[in-house]
Design an enzyme around this catalytic site. Structure first.
Site, PDB file in Angstrom:
ATOM      1  N   GLU A 263      43.083 -41.965 -49.859  1.00 57.07           N
ATOM      2  CA  GLU A 263      43.528 -40.762 -50.554  1.00 57.07           C
ATOM      3  C   GLU A 263      42.375 -40.181 -51.370  1.00 57.07           C
ATOM      4  OE1 GLU A 263      47.098 -39.464 -53.666  1.00 57.07           O
ATOM      5  OE2 GLU A 263      46.382 -41.539 -53.630  1.00 57.07           O
ATOM      6  N   LYS A 338      51.859 -35.182 -49.318  1.00 58.74           N
ATOM      7  CA  LYS A 338      52.356 -36.119 -50.324  1.00 58.74           C
ATOM      8  C   LYS A 338      53.604 -35.509 -50.949  1.00 58.74           C
ATOM      9  CE  LYS A 338      50.790 -39.080 -54.118  1.00 58.74           C
ATOM     10  NZ  LYS A 338      49.619 -39.493 -54.923  1.00 58.74           N
ATOM     11  N   CYS A 372      50.055 -42.839 -50.737  1.00 65.04           N
ATOM     12  CA  CYS A 372      50.074 -43.583 -51.992  1.00 65.04           C
ATOM     13  C   CYS A 372      51.473 -43.720 -52.608  1.00 65.04           C
ATOM     14  CB  CYS A 372      49.101 -42.929 -52.971  1.00 65.04           C
ATOM     15  SG  CYS A 372      48.660 -43.972 -54.385  1.00 65.04           S
TER      16      CYS A 372
END
Length: 506
Positions: A263, A338, A372
């Site tokens: 990321e 995300k 993440c």
């Protein structure tokens, strides 16, 4: 007396109102167990040629629904839910070899008119036209319940074959050239008449010609390459690209199928915007995203490898998003987002969460990507698993060991819960001249389910903590299939769908 007109045609979405009436009448024993309008829309959109209906005087008198599956991915002991692939019919694929029947019904008012035979003949013709190997489905044996005390399923089937017993479903299928492939226990939950037994039936297409393939189209043993990226200051954009190419080149030399970057791995480029506040600096970094996408697409083709680009900031309209790209080795690419933004990302950078969640088809099967924080929300990987995901890639960025542990522990849980492999890759090192990106902690890893076919600790491979490196690991997709059908526990199969469900809001 006027003769009724009979029309056999493909089902349309606008037929749903009449279809529902016919289903309710046909499923009198299960009045609430009929296809929803959303499911019919999905079926018609995905495979319009496979959905047939018979119309008599503007009423739907019968219907046959089907999908195409790659039957090599399933065991003969599958359940109905296994084959369907959820309400999105995720297991349907145009590259499959079997036409799988998921429903056939005739309105009670029109039974005895041999309409079922017309529907089956239409399926056979379609099977031949599409050059599919066979038609397969799990057939109920509704009269078995009357004989269950005195006959085993095998003896019951033998007596039906000898016409000593009549079964309204099995007798009809046998008369239409289908043969018994296997008896399955627990095929359709709640089918009390059949005692939850089903007969796996098959009709073979004698005109089937096996496609000639020079190479295997979908791999079963997949090599993963993970980059544990060192955060360092780069002189310019070209220097960063040179470091990217070094890793792509190195990993591709080992014939890896995928390479995963972390990321926000391009954060070192924020140094030139360090005179700005944090929100303006991340927007400055986003100006490189399109250039990097072009670089990754070129590298994916040049080095014959599927690249998961980690993530990068991207401005769309007024908002900032954290996004990444799957760049396939055939030159195509797709974008992922995300969905859950951490408090720090929101307060420091003004980032917004995305809205797109999906699996991606590759030459190594279906994959998913969650960035993440997203892996800490178990609903997301479960939805991807229901679409057939085998490998979940998680690019992450964590500054402390506490943050890393959250990602690692949750990722390992997702591997167990969803019977899939999870690959996580993060960054290491320091960026002293970049605000909000000072320190990094990472130990990249490939995580597995926990059963006899896998490592005892559920870890296929892991990198040395906080050291720049690459991690290479082979994962066997056939082991997932074996786990799903014969594992010590079967998390996906054993879910209590009668009690709970997870659905993605459209």
């Amino acid at each position: 007396m006027e003769t009724p007109t009979i029309e056999l045609r493909n089902l349309k979405v606008q037929d749903y109102k009449e279809l529902k009436v016919s289903m309710i009448k046909s499923y009198s024993g299960m009045p609430d167990d009929y296809w929803s309008e959303a499911e019919i829309k999905t079926l018609v959109k995905k495979f319009p040629d496979g959905q047939f209906c018979i119309i008599i005087d503007n009423k739907i008198a019968g219907c046959a629904l089907s999908i195409i599956v790659d039957y090599n991915k399933f065991d003969d002991n599958h359940t109905y839910d296994d084959i369907i692939g959820g309400e999105n019919f995720a297991n349907h694929t145009k590259n499959g070899d079997v036409l799988y029947g998921i429903d056939v019904f005739i309105h009670p008012e029109y039974r005895g008119k041999r309409l079922g035979r017309r529907l089956y003949e239409a399926r056979k013709e379609l099977c031949e036209q599409l050059n599919l190997k066979s038609i397969i489905f799990g057939g109920r044996i509704p009269n078995f319940g009357k004989y269950a005390q005195e006959l085993t399923p095998k003896k019951y089937i033998d007596k039906v074959k000898l016409q000593e017993i009549h079964d309204p479903v099995l007798s009809f299928q046998l008369s239409n050239d289908f043969h018994v492939k296997k008896v399955i226990k627990g095929y359709l939950s709640g089918d009390h008449e059949s005692k939850e037994y089903a007969v796996l039936m098959e009709w073979n297409n004698i005109y089937y010609t096996k496609p000639q393939k020079l190479i295997e189209s979908t791999k079963t043993v997949v090599r993963l390459g993970l980059v544990q990226w060192q955060m360092r200051l780069f002189k310019n954009f070209d220097a960063l690209v040179s470091q990217i190419e070094f890793f792509v080149d190195a990993v591709s030399d080992y014939q890896s199928d995928f390479i995963l970057f972390p990321e926000l791995f391009n954060a070192p480029l924020m140094a030139e915007f360090n005179h700005l506040n944090e929100a303006e600096a991340i927007r400055g970094l986003s100006t490189y995203t399109e250039k990097l996408l072009e670089v990754f697409i070129d590298f994916a083709i040049t080095y014959n490898i599927n690249i998961i680009t980690g993530s990068m900031p991207q401005v769309i309209g007024e908002h900032m998003y954290n996004v990444g790209f799957l760049c396939r080795r055939d030159g195509s690419y797709e974008r992922y987002e995300k969905l859950h933004i951490t408090p720090a990302e929101e307060s420091a950078w003004g980032m917004k969460g995305g809205t797109k969640l999906q699996t991606f088809d590759t030459d190594c099967g279906k994959i998913g990507v969650l960035i993440c924080y997203d892996v800490e929300f178990p609903e997301l990987p479960r939805l991807l698993a229901e679409e057939g995901m085998n490998i979940l890639f998680v690019p992450f960025m964590t500054d402390t060991q506490n943050g890393y542990s959250r990602v690692r522990i949750c990722a390992q849980s997702r591997a167990v819960e969803n019977e899939c492999y999870v690959a996580i890759a993060g960054s290491v090192g320091n960026l002293p001249k970049v605000n909000n990106m000072d320190i990094q902690y990472s130990q990249s890893a490939v995580l597995t389910p926990s059963d006899f076919a896998f490592p005892v600790n559920g870890v296929k491979a892991e990198a040395t903590p906080n050291t720049e490196s690459t991690l290479l690991a082979d994962v066997d997709l056939d082991l997932l299939k074996e786990l799903h059908n014969f594992g010590s526990v079967r998390n996906l199969k054993d879910r209590r769908k009668d009690l709970y469900a997870i659905k993605l809001k459209k």
